[in-house]
Design a protein around this motif. Sequence first.
Motif, PDB file in Angstrom:
ATOM      1  N   LEU A  26       0.863  -1.170   0.000  1.00 51.27           N
ATOM      2  CA  LEU A  26       0.000   0.000   0.000  1.00 51.27           C
ATOM      3  C   LEU A  26       0.907   1.230   0.000  1.00 51.27           C
ATOM      4  O   LEU A  26       1.788   1.353   0.856  1.00 51.27           O
ATOM      5  CB  LEU A  26      -0.887  -0.024   1.250  1.00 51.27           C
ATOM      6  CG  LEU A  26      -1.968   1.016   1.405  1.00 51.27           C
ATOM      7  CD1 LEU A  26      -2.975   0.961   0.264  1.00 51.27           C
ATOM      8  CD2 LEU A  26      -2.683   0.804   2.739  1.00 51.27           C
ATOM      9  N   VAL A  27       0.727   2.114  -0.973  1.00 45.48           N
ATOM     10  CA  VAL A  27       1.581   3.296  -1.109  1.00 45.48           C
ATOM     11  C   VAL A  27       0.717   4.545  -1.236  1.00 45.48           C
ATOM     12  O   VAL A  27      -0.502   4.469  -1.316  1.00 45.48           O
ATOM     13  CB  VAL A  27       2.533   3.177  -2.329  1.00 45.48           C
ATOM     14  CG1 VAL A  27       3.489   2.007  -2.165  1.00 45.48           C
ATOM     15  CG2 VAL A  27       1.754   3.031  -3.626  1.00 45.48           C
ATOM     16  N   GLY A  28       1.369   5.677  -1.281  1.00 44.89           N
ATOM     17  CA  GLY A  28       0.650   6.931  -1.474  1.00 44.89           C
ATOM     18  C   GLY A  28      -0.023   7.410  -0.200  1.00 44.89           C
ATOM     19  O   GLY A  28       0.282   6.962   0.905  1.00 44.89           O
ATOM     20  N   SER A  29      -0.977   8.301  -0.385  1.00 51.92           N
ATOM     21  CA  SER A  29      -1.613   8.958   0.756  1.00 51.92           C
ATOM     22  C   SER A  29      -2.463   8.013   1.600  1.00 51.92           C
ATOM     23  O   SER A  29      -2.719   8.295   2.764  1.00 51.92           O
ATOM     24  CB  SER A  29      -2.477  10.123   0.266  1.00 51.92           C
ATOM     25  OG  SER A  29      -3.483   9.647  -0.612  1.00 51.92           O
ATOM     26  N   SER A  30      -2.879   6.900   1.055  1.00 52.44           N
ATOM     27  CA  SER A  30      -3.750   5.995   1.809  1.00 52.44           C
ATOM     28  C   SER A  30      -2.991   5.007   2.693  1.00 52.44           C
ATOM     29  O   SER A  30      -3.606   4.298   3.481  1.00 52.44           O
ATOM     30  CB  SER A  30      -4.663   5.234   0.844  1.00 52.44           C
ATOM     31  OG  SER A  30      -3.906   4.478  -0.062  1.00 52.44           O
ATOM     32  N   LYS A  31      -1.671   4.966   2.598  1.00 53.27           N
ATOM     33  CA  LYS A  31      -0.913   3.943   3.325  1.00 53.27           C
ATOM     34  C   LYS A  31      -0.990   4.074   4.841  1.00 53.27           C
ATOM     35  O   LYS A  31      -0.827   3.108   5.558  1.00 53.27           O
ATOM     36  CB  LYS A  31       0.542   3.906   2.866  1.00 53.27           C
ATOM     37  CG  LYS A  31       1.396   5.047   3.363  1.00 53.27           C
ATOM     38  CD  LYS A  31       2.825   4.885   2.903  1.00 53.27           C
ATOM     39  CE  LYS A  31       3.707   5.984   3.354  1.00 53.27           C
ATOM     40  NZ  LYS A  31       3.374   7.303   2.902  1.00 53.27           N
ATOM     41  N   ASP A  32      -1.268   5.282   5.329  1.00 53.07           N
ATOM     42  CA  ASP A  32      -1.317   5.507   6.773  1.00 53.07           C
ATOM     43  C   ASP A  32      -2.740   5.627   7.320  1.00 53.07           C
ATOM     44  O   ASP A  32      -2.920   5.949   8.495  1.00 53.07           O
ATOM     45  CB  ASP A  32      -0.524   6.774   7.124  1.00 53.07           C
ATOM     46  CG  ASP A  32       0.948   6.637   6.757  1.00 53.07           C
ATOM     47  OD1 ASP A  32       1.519   5.557   6.973  1.00 53.07           O
ATOM     48  OD2 ASP A  32       1.517   7.616   6.244  1.00 53.07           O
ATOM     49  N   LEU A  33      -3.731   5.371   6.483  1.00 51.73           N
ATOM     50  CA  LEU A  33      -5.118   5.530   6.915  1.00 51.73           C
ATOM     51  C   LEU A  33      -5.654   4.255   7.575  1.00 51.73           C
ATOM     52  O   LEU A  33      -5.204   3.153   7.283  1.00 51.73           O
ATOM     53  CB  LEU A  33      -6.000   5.894   5.725  1.00 51.73           C
ATOM     54  CG  LEU A  33      -5.655   7.202   5.024  1.00 51.73           C
ATOM     55  CD1 LEU A  33      -6.563   7.407   3.812  1.00 51.73           C
ATOM     56  CD2 LEU A  33      -5.778   8.380   5.970  1.00 51.73           C
ATOM     57  N   ASP A  34      -6.624   4.438   8.428  1.00 57.01           N
ATOM     58  CA  ASP A  34      -7.299   3.320   9.084  1.00 57.01           C
ATOM     59  C   ASP A  34      -8.589   3.046   8.322  1.00 57.01           C
ATOM     60  O   ASP A  34      -9.565   3.800   8.439  1.00 57.01           O
ATOM     61  CB  ASP A  34      -7.581   3.677  10.548  1.00 57.01           C
ATOM     62  CG  ASP A  34      -8.255   2.551  11.310  1.00 57.01           C
ATOM     63  OD1 ASP A  34      -8.540   1.487  10.713  1.00 57.01           O
ATOM     64  OD2 ASP A  34      -8.500   2.740  12.518  1.00 57.01           O
ATOM     65  N   PHE A  35      -8.610   1.988   7.543  1.00 55.75           N
ATOM     66  CA  PHE A  35      -9.765   1.675   6.712  1.00 55.75           C
ATOM     67  C   PHE A  35     -10.965   1.185   7.524  1.00 55.75           C
ATOM     68  O   PHE A  35     -12.058   1.053   6.994  1.00 55.75           O
ATOM     69  CB  PHE A  35      -9.411   0.630   5.651  1.00 55.75           C
ATOM     70  CG  PHE A  35      -8.427   1.114   4.626  1.00 55.75           C
ATOM     71  CD1 PHE A  35      -8.392   2.432   4.228  1.00 55.75           C
ATOM     72  CD2 PHE A  35      -7.533   0.241   4.035  1.00 55.75           C
ATOM     73  CE1 PHE A  35      -7.495   2.883   3.277  1.00 55.75           C
ATOM     74  CE2 PHE A  35      -6.629   0.676   3.078  1.00 55.75           C
ATOM     75  CZ  PHE A  35      -6.618   1.995   2.700  1.00 55.75           C
TER      76      PHE A  35
END
Length: 166
Positions: A26-35
């Motif tokens: 998982l890369v980019g801006s979503s890599k640190d988000l809690d889905f």
Amino acid sequence: MSKLSEIFNREIDLIKKDENTLGIVLVGSSKDLDFEKDIKINDIDLFIFTKEQDENQIRINKEISSIEFDLNYISIKGCEHFIETKEYFFLKINDGKIIYDTCGFAKETLQKCKTIYDNGPDKICEEEKRDKMLEIKSEIKKLESKDEFEEFEYDFFINIALRDLI
């Protein structure tokens, strides 16, 4: 479980089922988000490492329930090529989040990317720097007289000189 999490997990499971898949990052801006939370997300960027494929990289964009997935399938050969040629877009994945790794390939690849990224670009010798600076100065000198060019031509050459300067 949030709707986002359900969609994300379903897509990851589909990718994992492909025997050609070695790893998913998982890369980019979503890599640190809690889905697990219902959050607003632009897209989900994934690098999928594969055993083999016809091209070094195959990029697929798809939308599932208004969530955009940007999937980059990269073969072993493609990984080797992008690391060897120091492709910035590829080396930048070094801080990606590994979400699937069958044989340590994703971990090893991210470590190689980090090492090369941290070392920075290749250094050029003083002679090459001097030659390039003389070439840029010469191009800029030609552009001092705007009247000798048509407007579109002048803009074009200015953009080239700026690109070379950068």
